[in-house]
Design a protein around this motif. Structure first.
Motif, short mmCIF file in Angstrom:
data_model
loop_
_atom_site.label_atom_id
_atom_site.label_comp_id
_atom_site.label_asym_id
_atom_site.label_seq_id
_atom_site.Cartn_x
_atom_site.Cartn_y
_atom_site.Cartn_z
N THR A 6 -44.42 26.44 22.90
CA THR A 6 -45.78 26.51 23.42
C THR A 6 -45.82 27.63 24.45
OG1 THR A 6 -46.06 24.13 23.11
CG2 THR A 6 -47.65 25.24 24.51
N SER A 24 -50.67 12.92 28.78
CA SER A 24 -49.26 12.59 28.56
C SER A 24 -49.01 12.20 27.11
CB SER A 24 -48.83 11.45 29.50
OG SER A 24 -48.99 11.81 30.85
N THR A 74 -49.19 15.22 24.91
CA THR A 74 -47.97 16.03 24.97
C THR A 74 -46.92 15.49 24.01
OG1 THR A 74 -48.41 16.66 27.27
CG2 THR A 74 -46.14 16.89 26.48
N GLN A 100 -45.27 17.41 20.79
CA GLN A 100 -43.85 17.54 20.47
C GLN A 100 -43.59 17.18 19.01
OE1 GLN A 100 -41.70 18.89 22.43
NE2 GLN A 100 -42.97 18.99 24.25
N ILE A 109 -47.63 15.31 33.42
CA ILE A 109 -47.00 16.38 32.64
C ILE A 109 -47.26 17.71 33.33
CG2 ILE A 109 -46.89 17.55 30.42
CD1 ILE A 109 -45.96 14.67 30.26
N GLY A 122 -45.41 20.74 29.84
CA GLY A 122 -44.63 20.13 28.77
C GLY A 122 -43.57 19.13 29.18
#
Length: 294
Positions: free
Chosen positions: A68, A126, A129, A133, A270, A273
């Motif tokens: 990212t 959160s 994120t 992933q 977060i 990341g």
């Protein structure tokens, strides 16, 4: 690039090694600090370097190599940018300035350490994120991964039932440290909880989004959604591209500028990341940094 004798190369494996590496670079008086990596690598460099460089950083060159690279979008960097091209741009004096977010714990004030980065999020951010992933593991990166994550989050929040983790709110208190006033909670739900909080100093965003309107001013900006009102969530794509008005504010969707905030967060947050623990923090702007750009 024929003569590389004046280029120092290090690959620290831990944050302790990174701290010592940056200390050695500072001792040798480097002119440019090159970061070969994505947003997380930049965050680690800025955080470990806070004690080393203070407010007097060398010019920064970012070579986008991460999964990212939101910072590179803000800076206007190409996805493939070589060190030779970056040094040529530096020679021509092509630079922009940015200030990172600086987060300092109020629960361990004696340590005096901070972390620095560019995008902070709590609550649904959160979970998003974690979904991002998963998108990375399936081969989606950069703006495409961001788009997939936003779409999935909207669908889950819009159609999920009360037990769906995407609709969960997080205990959050936000106080302006200059006025001592808490951020109002005009939306439904508990006054001590927020669905989503995002802070950044970015001026440009992935996918061409404009969550803070056209041509946002430099500095610390924050967007907050108090409660996952379904029609507000349905409008979220339009909000991300600039839609804003009192009808949204009345339902708890707010955006504003600030200089120094106190955050009391009941869940992890977060930063670029990586998850950090719940607690009480001061959020403000870090030192002015100079980035080399094309």
């Amino acid at each position: 690039m024929a003569d590389c004798s004046n280029i120092l190369t290090e690959t620290p494996r831990t944050r302790e090694e990174l701290f010592h590496t940056l200390g050695e670079f500072a001792r040798r008086g480097i002119d440019y600090l090159v970061v070969d990596g994505g947003d997380g690598t930049v965050r680690d460099v800025l955080s470990c370097g806070a004690e080393v460089f203070g407010d007097d950083w060398p010019s920064l060159i970012v070579l986008p190599k991460g999964k990212t690279n939101a910072l590179t979008v803000d800076l206007g960097l190409p996805n493939h940018w070589s060190l030779a091209e970056a040094l040529a741009a530096a020679h021509e004096g092509y630079t922009v300035t940015r200030r990172p977010l600086r987060i300092t714990s109020l629960e361990n004030p004696g340590e005096g350490r901070c972390i620095q980065g560019f995008i902070l999020g709590t609550g649904a951010f959160s979970i998003a994120t974690e979904a991002g992933q998963e998108a990375h593991r399936r081969g989606a990166f950069n703006s495409f991964a961001v788009g997939l994550t936003v779409l999935w989050g909207i669908l889950q929040t819009l159609f999920g039932r009360s037990g769906n983790p995407w609709r969960k709110c997080t205990p959050t208190r936000i106080v302006d440290r200059h006025t001592g006033r808490s951020l109002p909670h005009p939306g439904p739900g508990r006054a001590d909880e927020r669905f989503l909080t995002v802070a950044t100093t970015f001026e440009k965003f992935p996918l061409g989004a404009r969550p803070f309107g056209r041509n946002p001013a430099p500095g610390l900006k924050m967007a907050v959604i108090d409660w996952p009102v379904r029609w507000v969530i349905a409008l979220l794509p339009a909000v991300l591209f600039g839609l804003y008005g009192r009808f949204l504010t009345r339902k708890g969707a707010q955006r504003f500028y600030a200089s120094e905030l106190e955050l009391d967060i009941g869940g992890p947050f977060i930063l670029d990341g990586e998850a950090f623990p719940a607690g009480r923090y001061v959020l403000d702007e870090g030192p002015q940094l100079t980035f080399v750009v094309p």
